[in-house]
Design an enzyme around this catalytic site. Structure first.
Site, PDB file in Angstrom:
ATOM      1  N   ALA A  34       0.865  -1.193   0.000  1.00  0.00           N
ATOM      2  CA  ALA A  34       0.000   0.000   0.000  1.00  0.00           C
ATOM      3  C   ALA A  34       0.898   1.238   0.000  1.00  0.00           C
ATOM      4  O   ALA A  34       0.766   2.135   0.843  1.00  0.00           O
ATOM      5  CB  ALA A  34      -0.965  -0.006   1.181  1.00  0.00           C
ATOM      6  N   LEU A  35       1.808   1.241  -0.949  1.00  0.00           N
ATOM      7  CA  LEU A  35       2.885   2.237  -0.946  1.00  0.00           C
ATOM      8  C   LEU A  35       2.357   3.654  -1.177  1.00  0.00           C
ATOM      9  O   LEU A  35       1.414   3.868  -1.939  1.00  0.00           O
ATOM     10  CB  LEU A  35       3.912   1.894  -2.027  1.00  0.00           C
ATOM     11  CG  LEU A  35       4.556   0.514  -1.907  1.00  0.00           C
ATOM     12  CD1 LEU A  35       5.618   0.328  -2.988  1.00  0.00           C
ATOM     13  CD2 LEU A  35       5.156   0.283  -0.527  1.00  0.00           C
ATOM     14  N   HIS A  39       6.889   5.838   1.591  1.00  0.00           N
ATOM     15  CA  HIS A  39       7.725   4.708   1.162  1.00  0.00           C
ATOM     16  C   HIS A  39       8.645   5.121   0.005  1.00  0.00           C
ATOM     17  O   HIS A  39       9.805   4.723  -0.049  1.00  0.00           O
ATOM     18  CB  HIS A  39       6.854   3.555   0.653  1.00  0.00           C
ATOM     19  CG  HIS A  39       5.931   2.969   1.677  1.00  0.00           C
ATOM     20  ND1 HIS A  39       4.576   3.160   1.657  1.00  0.00           N
ATOM     21  CD2 HIS A  39       6.191   2.179   2.750  1.00  0.00           C
ATOM     22  CE1 HIS A  39       4.024   2.506   2.662  1.00  0.00           C
ATOM     23  NE2 HIS A  39       4.966   1.911   3.349  1.00  0.00           N
ATOM     24  N   SER A 187       0.471   7.573   5.917  1.00  0.00           N
ATOM     25  CA  SER A 187       0.366   6.207   6.426  1.00  0.00           C
ATOM     26  C   SER A 187      -0.620   5.458   5.553  1.00  0.00           C
ATOM     27  O   SER A 187      -1.615   6.037   5.091  1.00  0.00           O
ATOM     28  CB  SER A 187      -0.147   6.233   7.869  1.00  0.00           C
ATOM     29  OG  SER A 187      -0.629   4.953   8.237  1.00  0.00           O
TER      30      SER A 187
END
Ligand code: PAF
Length: 282
Positions: A34-35, A39, A187
Site C-alpha cells: 500500500a505504498l 515509502h 500512512s
C-alpha cells in the site's frame, strides 16, 4: 515498466549472489505494501546510497494483534509494483507466507527495553512480530543498508537496537517522516479515514507540534500534555492511547541533555493513528 516481482527465496538469493559477486551494494526497504510517498522517499534514499535496491512487500501476520486489522490491511501489489517502476527499483520481493513462517518455524526475536512502553504496552506481541520479520528480511536479502521511516519512531529504535545487539552486518538508515500539506503523517491506514475524519486528522500533528514547542519554551510537560490531550479530544480525535514525552533513543523517561521525543497514538474513525516529533528540552 513495473518493477519485477520475485516470490521464491531461492530466486532472490540467486540475484543477490550475482550482485555481491560484482561487488555491488544492496539497499532494502521493508514494507507491508500500500505504498505512498513516504515509502517512495525511502526508496529514493536507498537508490542514492546503494547500487541495487530491493523493496520487500509482506503483510506480516505476526505483528498484528487484531485479526480484523490484518484482514483489512490494504493489499495493492500491482499498483505498488507500478509505483516502483519509474524509481528504478531492482526487484520487489513478495515472499510467500509459508516460506517466511513454515509450520515448523519456532524462533521469535524479542528486544527488551525500548519496546516496553507506548506501542509495546498497547499492542502486546507487536514488536516481537516486527523484530522477527525484520531479522528474517535482513537475512533473506543480505542487504548492506536498510531504510526505515521516522514516522514509526519506536520501531526505528527497536531495529537499531536489534542490529547492534545481534551484530548484524547492516547499516540502519533513518529517513524523515513525510507529511501531507496539512501536516498529517503519511500512512497506509489514512486511506481508511472518512473524508470528514481525514479533514479532522490535521489536528493531530498540529496539537503535537504545538505541545512540543510549548515544552521547548519551558512550560511544564505534565500540564502541557494534559491540555494537549483535551485539545485532541475536543477536535474529535480519541480515545488518545498515549501522548508522552520520552527519551528519543531508549523510549524511557526523558533526560535533560539528551534528545527527547513526543509520541502520540490516537483513534479517529476507527483508525489508529501514530505520530511523533523531536523535542529539545530546555
Ligand atoms: O513499518 C512497516 O511497514 C513494518 O513494520 C515492517 C518494518 C515492514 C515490518 O513488517
Amino acid at each position: 515498466m513495473n518493477t519485477p516481482i520475485v516470490r521464491p527465496l531461492a530466486e532472490l538469493r540467486d540475484k543477490v549472489r550475482d550482485w555481491k559477486c560484482r561487488g555491488e551494494t544492496i539497499g532494502v526497504v521493508p514494507t507491508m505494501g500500500a505504498l505512498h510517498e513516504g515509502h517512495l522517499s525511502l526508496v529514493r534514499a536507498a537508490k542514492a546510497a546503494c547500487d541495487r535496491v530491493i523493496v520487500t512487500l509482506f503483510v506480516n501476520p505476526r505483528q498484528f494483534n487484531n485479526a480484523e486489522d490484518f484482514a483489512k490491511y490494504p493489499r495493492t501489489e500491482h499498483a505498488d509494483a507500478a509505483l516502483l517502476g519509474p524509481l528504478g527499483v531492482d526487484l520487489l520481493f513478495v515472499p510467500d507466507g509459508n516460506e517466511v513462517y513454515p509450520p515448523e518455524h519456532a524462533t521469535v526475536i524479542s528486544v527488551s527495553g525500548v519496546t516496553g512502553p507506548l506501542e509495546g504496552a498497547h499492542r502486546p506481541g507487536h514488536f516481537d512480530g516486527v523484530a522477527t520479520v525484520v531479522t528474517l528480511l535482513f537475512n533473506m536479502t543480505q542487504a548492506d543498508r536498510a531504510f526505515f521511516g521516522e514516522k514509526d519512531w519506536q520501531q526505528l529504535q527497536l531495529v537499531r537496537r536489534l542490529a547492534l545487539d545481534l551484530k548484524l552486518p547492516i547499516e540502519i538508515v533513518p529517513c524523515p517522516c513525510v507529511r501531507a500539506p496539512d501536516g498529517l503523517a503519511l500512512s497506509s491506514r489514512n486511506q481508511r479515514l472518512t473524508p470528514e475524519g481525514r479533514s479532522r486528522a490535521a489536528a493531530l500533528p498540529r496539537t503535537l507540534f504545538d505541545a512540543a514547542r510549548r515544552i521547548e519554551a519551558g512550560e511544564p510537560a505534565a500540564g502541557t500534555l494534559t491540555a494537549a490531550r483535551a485539545e485532541l479530544e475536543a477536535a474529535g480525535i480519541g480515545p488518545v492511547e498515549y501522548l508522552e514525552l520520552r527519551d528519543g533513543e531508549t523510549l524511557q523517561a526523558p533526560q535533560r541533555g539528551r534528545p527527547a521525543r513526543l509520541l502520540v497514538a490516537a483513534w479517529l474513525d476507527g483508525v489508529r493513528l501514530i505520530d511523533n516529533v523531536a523535542v529539545v528540552l530546555p
